[in-house]
Write an enzyme that holds these catalytic residues in place. Structure first.
Site, PDB file in Angstrom:
ATOM      1  N   ALA A 117      -1.881   6.390   1.312  1.00 34.54           N
ATOM      2  CA  ALA A 117      -2.582   5.824   2.471  1.00 34.54           C
ATOM      3  C   ALA A 117      -2.718   6.851   3.588  1.00 34.54           C
ATOM      4  CB  ALA A 117      -1.852   4.586   2.972  1.00 34.54           C
ATOM      5  N   VAL A 123       0.865  -1.181   0.000  1.00 33.29           N
ATOM      6  CA  VAL A 123       0.000   0.000   0.000  1.00 33.29           C
ATOM      7  C   VAL A 123       0.902   1.230   0.000  1.00 33.29           C
ATOM      8  CG1 VAL A 123      -1.690   1.252   1.380  1.00 33.29           C
ATOM      9  CG2 VAL A 123      -1.764  -1.248   1.280  1.00 33.29           C
ATOM     10  N   CYS A 124       0.699   2.136  -0.927  1.00 34.15           N
ATOM     11  CA  CYS A 124       1.533   3.345  -1.002  1.00 34.15           C
ATOM     12  C   CYS A 124       1.340   4.204   0.240  1.00 34.15           C
ATOM     13  CB  CYS A 124       1.176   4.164  -2.229  1.00 34.15           C
ATOM     14  SG  CYS A 124       1.977   5.781  -2.241  1.00 34.15           S
ATOM     15  N   VAL A 125       2.432   4.497   0.923  1.00 35.02           N
ATOM     16  CA  VAL A 125       2.330   5.207   2.205  1.00 35.02           C
ATOM     17  C   VAL A 125       1.762   6.611   2.054  1.00 35.02           C
ATOM     18  CG1 VAL A 125       4.744   5.982   2.139  1.00 35.02           C
ATOM     19  CG2 VAL A 125       3.556   5.834   4.330  1.00 35.02           C
TER      20      VAL A 125
END
Lengths: 133, 102, 130, 133, 102, 130
Positions: free
Chosen positions: C82, C77-79
């Site tokens: 997110a 998940v792209c930080v």
């Protein structure tokens, strides 16, 4: 679908309004068709005067023979057959939207009221509340 | 070098199909998925755009998306090959890359 | 052959994440590998463990978690995406002083470099979106 | 924007690939323009060979004079001026997309390489990795 | 009875403008917001569609959305009235309902 | 005049919720009332308190929470849409046996009836979406 309704503090009979629920999107590619159907049922459960309009890609929502098993999502098209028992007043499909898509009334899952473009234009003005999805 | 293009939006609502057809080169494949499959309905406005491209590109449609939308194969324009998700994978393997016209 | 899969939209609103799931399953069934699934933009919303979809509907997050457990998939998940959207793990919770976290099992939060890396390493990149 | 990068376990110099980042959407109406710019910077930071393509409504991303104060969102268009310093190899705009929108290269915030439709078609095939947003 | 119609999508990408213009009746107002404002660019493909509707409908654009997108008012087709968010509210008040062409 | 505002899309991905916010603020500044703001579809994702947007970007959720606190706004999140997408309050957390909740201050979760009700009561309904 009616389990998400709450009727607290509202006496709908006193002031039934004319709702127009406008469906312009195809089913399954996006959630709007499903979640707008829930609004239609909710408005009808509040004993409002509801018209459901299918125009543009919204007419695809009513195409018969939907089989969603291979997609792994729920087929909600049978619910359209229940609109009658929910006392939804009018189910309208725009003629030009059907024709541009090569569809005819016999391709649809329920009988509907077919209106032409200018009759549909009048619907927007003859209803109190316009809901778009 | 031949690409697999995917089109996932209705051509009545979006411009993805048009951009795809402008850029898909001879010998490439176009796979219609999700709401993209409406482009293949015989008698609908955009079908001729796809028919025009068919001689130079291979045209595929994802069966699960047709079925969900109640589109029987006989309603499609001629020359569309049906694939399942395995077939989608095979097409991605057989081509040099995948261009998704989101 | 090694695939990288990118998911740009969140669950239920758009079909993209369903198609990505069915495609990823088919990749594995065909004997190929999934190098990584990268969730970007609203795609990050797939990674919440707090969803309670209706009984008669699919549970998209759980399907991914189970596929990851079965096949050792790397679900990233792209930080940055997110953080904007409120998908955080226990580390992020502590770092930002939040009182809860919501990341689902089988997902991990990391940087955009993970997208670039899998794009480099994979034989094919396939993007699913709106 | 580069703070979200992680270079663990990757030696990019060994295998620089040709990335094509494809922008087909207008800015601000949706987030794609902003978040795709972050991908471009990330790919460049990994010393990959990056081409950024603006076509269809994506050309609107580069229009000069963007002022977002009244919207209450961040104006990210100045970042396009930094693409050069990030050693992004090519910044390409499709001529037909500009013309259909009544735009000319002088309307853009940075100098770009203008390619016609068939040249753009070739880009899709001459790059290893196609990223759409 | 006169409605306020809003169009929030680029006419190059979506069909909302076209559907709006097919259904906006004489005397109604059309407000262009978000990516919808691109419909008003003079010299762009869809501007003539809007110009054609202008004599029978009032055309408005949200200033903040024009500014964010770098569109100076002088780039717009003739007859577009600019409003801020207060003006948007005033239009909603002055008309009998709001139809959002999502 | 009384307005009902409907938000169909989540924060950051689409401008809808920003436009809805600016419109709602203007409604109040003009001396009108907001009967209710109803968050439907992905709009429910606006109501998470776990988001940490970048310092130089707006915090959409906080803007709504603050507007609600200042003006006593009724911000309602559709329960069915929220359950699908993992937006839950403490009640929902207990009811569904989840280990965390994420609803932001100033928002409450309720049924679709709240949309119908505000549509009936308001003088104008304005929908913001994709």
């Amino acid at each position: 679908m009616a389990d998400s309704l709450s009727t607290d503090g509202c006496n709908p009979l006193q002031k039934a309004k004319r709702f127009l629920c406008i469906n312009r999107r195809a089913p399954y590619g996006t959630v709007y068709a499903l979640e707008s159907l829930e609004v239609v049922l909710a408005a009808a459960a509040f004993e409002q005067r509801v018209t459901v309009l299918f125009m543009d890609d919204g007419v695809f929502q009513l195409v018969r023979g939907q089989e969603t098993g291979a997609l792994g999502v729920k087929n909600f098209s049978p619910t359209y057959k229940a609109l009658d028992s929910y006392e939804v007043e009018r189910i309208v499909v725009e003629r030009e939207s059907l024709e541009r898509r090569g569809l005819a009334p016999k391709d649809l899952v329920i009988p509907v009221e077919i209106l032409n473009e200018s009759e549909v234009s009048e619907l927007f003005e003859s209803h109190d509340i316009l809901l778009n999805f | 070098m031949a690409l697999l293009h995917t089109v996932n939006k209705s051509p009545f609502e979006r411009n993805g199909l048009e951009s795809c057809l402008r850029h898909a080169r001879d010998g490439s494949a176009i796979l219609f998925i999700e709401d993209g499959v409406y482009a293949l309905l015989r008698g609908a406005e955009h079908a001729t755009m796809v028919e025009h491209a068919a001689p130079r590109c291979s045209i595929y449609a994802l069966e699960a998306d047709l079925a969900a939308r109640g589109i029987e194969p006989k309603r499609l324009i001629n020359g569309v090959k049906l694939v399942d998700y395995h077939g989608f994978v095979d097409l991605a393997v057989a081509h040099d890359g995948v261009q998704s016209w989101l | 052959m090694k695939f990288a899969v990118v998911v740009n939209e969140g669950p239920y609103q758009h079909q993209a994440v369903d198609t990505a799931f069915n495609f990823s399953s088919a990749v594995l069934e065909r004997g190929h590998q999934i190098d990584r699934v990268f969730f970007y933009h609203d795609g990050v919303n797939t990674a919440t463990r707090l969803a309670v979809p209706p009984q008669d509907d699919r549970n998209i997050t759980r399907k991914w978690s189970e596929l990851a457990a079965q096949h050792g998939l790397d679900l990233v998940v792209c930080v940055a995406a997110a953080q904007r959207r409120g998908i955080i793990d226990a580390d992020e919770r502590r770092r930002h002083g939040k009182d809860a976290d919501n990341l689902a099992p089988g997902f991990r939060i990391s940087g955009l470099g993970q997208l670039i890396e899998t794009a480099i390493d994979a034989d094919r990149v396939v993007v699913f979106g709106d």
